[in-house]
Write an enzyme that holds these catalytic residues in place. Structure first.
Site, short mmCIF file in Angstrom:
data_model
loop_
_atom_site.label_atom_id
_atom_site.label_comp_id
_atom_site.label_asym_id
_atom_site.label_seq_id
_atom_site.Cartn_x
_atom_site.Cartn_y
_atom_site.Cartn_z
N ASP A 158 -1.64 -5.20 -10.19
CA ASP A 158 -2.04 -5.56 -8.83
C ASP A 158 -1.06 -6.59 -8.30
O ASP A 158 -0.39 -7.30 -9.06
CB ASP A 158 -3.45 -6.17 -8.81
CG ASP A 158 -3.46 -7.61 -9.30
OD1 ASP A 158 -3.47 -8.54 -8.46
OD2 ASP A 158 -3.42 -7.83 -10.53
N HIS A 200 2.12 1.22 5.77
CA HIS A 200 3.34 1.76 5.17
C HIS A 200 3.59 1.17 3.78
O HIS A 200 3.88 1.90 2.83
CB HIS A 200 4.56 1.49 6.04
CG HIS A 200 5.84 1.79 5.31
ND1 HIS A 200 6.30 3.07 5.10
CD2 HIS A 200 6.70 0.96 4.66
CE1 HIS A 200 7.40 3.02 4.36
NE2 HIS A 200 7.67 1.76 4.09
N CYS A 246 4.27 8.90 5.12
CA CYS A 246 3.05 8.20 5.54
C CYS A 246 2.86 8.34 7.04
O CYS A 246 3.78 8.68 7.79
CB CYS A 246 3.08 6.73 5.12
SG CYS A 246 4.05 5.64 6.19
N CYS A 289 9.82 8.97 3.75
CA CYS A 289 8.41 8.65 3.55
C CYS A 289 7.55 9.52 4.46
O CYS A 289 7.85 9.69 5.64
CB CYS A 289 8.16 7.17 3.86
SG CYS A 289 6.43 6.65 3.72
N GLN A 329 -3.04 -15.25 -22.80
CA GLN A 329 -2.23 -16.32 -22.23
C GLN A 329 -1.17 -16.74 -23.23
O GLN A 329 -0.77 -15.95 -24.07
CB GLN A 329 -3.14 -17.49 -21.80
CG GLN A 329 -4.03 -17.19 -20.61
CD GLN A 329 -3.27 -17.16 -19.29
OE1 GLN A 329 -2.09 -17.51 -19.22
NE2 GLN A 329 -3.93 -16.70 -18.23
N CYS A 370 5.46 6.39 9.22
CA CYS A 370 6.81 6.95 9.30
C CYS A 370 6.84 8.29 10.03
O CYS A 370 7.86 8.65 10.62
CB CYS A 370 7.39 7.08 7.89
SG CYS A 370 7.71 5.49 7.10
N ASP A 375 -11.24 -10.30 -10.39
CA ASP A 375 -10.70 -11.33 -11.28
C ASP A 375 -11.77 -12.39 -11.49
O ASP A 375 -12.82 -12.38 -10.85
CB ASP A 375 -9.41 -11.92 -10.72
CG ASP A 375 -9.60 -12.57 -9.36
OD1 ASP A 375 -10.74 -12.85 -8.98
OD2 ASP A 375 -8.59 -12.80 -8.67
N GLY A 426 -10.14 -17.70 -12.02
CA GLY A 426 -9.36 -18.71 -12.73
C GLY A 426 -8.02 -19.00 -12.08
O GLY A 426 -7.61 -20.15 -11.98
N PHE A 427 -7.32 -17.96 -11.62
CA PHE A 427 -6.01 -18.17 -11.02
C PHE A 427 -6.13 -18.93 -9.71
O PHE A 427 -5.31 -19.81 -9.41
CB PHE A 427 -5.29 -16.84 -10.79
CG PHE A 427 -3.91 -17.01 -10.20
CD1 PHE A 427 -2.84 -17.35 -11.01
CD2 PHE A 427 -3.70 -16.86 -8.84
CE1 PHE A 427 -1.57 -17.52 -10.47
CE2 PHE A 427 -2.43 -17.02 -8.29
CZ PHE A 427 -1.36 -17.36 -9.11
#
Length: 399
Positions: free
Chosen positions: A296, A365, A336, A334, A219, A339, A91, A94-95
């Site tokens: 994101d 997870h 993963c 799940c 924006q 799990c 990014d 700015g944020f």
């Protein structure tokens, strides 16, 4: 080459595609885990590869302050510095500057702000923000924008939008003049070991004559007419991809969806669309159904550190005492590594004991759940059944 984007399947407004970057191909719609300071908190890069992460997000503001852009540039850009062979997006900062609030001052030239680390004074302009991102060497970088606060009246929102448009033109001009300074060209022989299920042995940065890609940011606050105008004028400037910014700043979620849906109507169908900073698993599935290609959010990692876990049966607050003797897996649906191996009782014990391992396993997870959600979304869109998947997602119980 910078990027190529191809839409491969459609179902209603939703679409799947392939985004080709200098550091690999990305299946869209895609969720990008946030690696703020060149690290997804608690998760090493080889495991991120095993999870199927296709692209990471890095934060220019934080990396500019520490370890510094020049340090990262000399060590091969972010790819070399963090030993990550796949795509990266940064990014503009700015944020983060926006979120400093009392520590910043905005004028036509840019933003003066004070570091949250030591209070030192710094200045970001469109040119310096792009220079920093060129030095960091991400595949996709963002124009410098002003994130409009919420609430804001129409006059303030228009003034902020106009400033962002002027900054977008300056960002693009500087990028076009300096894009060949990307660190890939300076460290083409840079090597480092990568040992994982995805990569073994040494990999070498070989990006040839490729360059970065600069996205513009739309924006306009919560004003749909200004969003339309911002989109049209940003497209006139001309970018290979477009982001929708200025959301998740305190507005109701219903309003977020309304703004996203309205803005998407004005973005080119043949360019990638990036919705910045959202959301829950239900939201990212819904935004994908509206035609968003990239998303994101810090939520899966941040929530994990606070014991909030996302499952196919709803959210689980693992800190609760009712899990003290629960021998079941966190999510029976799940697959993963968390799990498959650990019980809710053990995860609750780790969290209650303030063990670092709790944050690591919780994050693994949650990231896996988000990435699996996007895989199912892509599969459903290819089959023309995204609405059915969304129905199942929406039916999950609240905590």
């Amino acid at each position: 080459m910078s990027i190529e984007f191809h839409v491969e399947a459609r179902s209603g407004a939703a679409r799947t595609g392939r985004l080709i970057t200098p550091h690999g191909e990305i299946e869209t719609p895609v969720f990008m885990p946030v690696g703020t300071v060149a690290s997804v908190k608690g998760v090493p890069q080889d495991i991120l590869e095993e999870l199927g992460v296709q692209i990471l997000l890095g934060n220019t503001y934080h990396l500019y302050l520490r370890p510094g852009v020049e340090t990262v540039r000399q060590l091969g850009g972010l790819h070399g510095f963090m030993a990550w062979p796949r795509a990266i997006l940064t990014d503009s900062g700015g944020f983060q500057v926006f979120s400093l609030n009392e520590l910043r001052k905005v004028n036509e030239e840019g933003v003066t702000f004070r570091s949250h680390l030591d209070g030192s004074s710094h200045f970001f302009s469109p040119e310096s923000a792009i220079a920093a991102q060129i030095g960091l060497g991400a595949d996709i970088i963002m124009a410098f924008d002003e994130c409009t606060e919420y609430p804001a009246d129409r006059a303030r929102t228009r003034a902020s939008m106009e400033l962002t448009l002027r900054w977008a033109e300056r960002s693009k001009k500087y990028f076009d003049e300096h894009k060949h300074e990307v660190p890939w060209r300076e460290v083409s022989s840079f090597q480092f070991p990568v040992s994982s299920a995805a990569n073994t042995g040494n990999w070498k940065l070989e990006t040839g004559n490729s360059t970065q890609t600069l996205f513009g940011i739309v924006q306009g606050g919560m004003d749909l007419a200004l969003r339309k105008e911002s989109a049209e004028r940003t497209i006139e400037i001309g970018f290979p991809g477009y982001a929708i910014g200025g959301l998740s700043v305190g507005e109701p979620r219903e309003r977020t969806r309304e703004v996203v849906e309205a803005t998407l109507q004005h973005l080119p169908a043949d360019k990638p669309r990036y919705l910045m900073g959202v959301g829950t698993p239900e939201e990212i599935a819904e935004y994908a159904s509206l035609g968003v290609d990239m998303m994101d959010c810090v939520l899966p990692t941040r929530a994990a550190r606070h014991g909030l876990l996302f499952t196919s049966e709803g959210k689980v607050s693992i800190k609760q005492a009712r899990y003290t003797r629960d021998t079941g897996p966190l999510d029976p649906n799940c697959g993963c590594r968390v799990c498959r191996r650990y019980s809710r009782a053990y995860l609750r014990h780790l969290y209650a004991s303030n063990e670092v391992l709790a944050q690591v396993l919780n994050t693994l997870h949650n990231l896996s759940f988000y990435l699996d959600t996007m895989r199912r979304v892509r599969h459903s869109i290819r089959l023309g059944e995204e609405s059915g998947f969304l129905s199942s997602v929406r039916s999950r119980p609240e905590p």
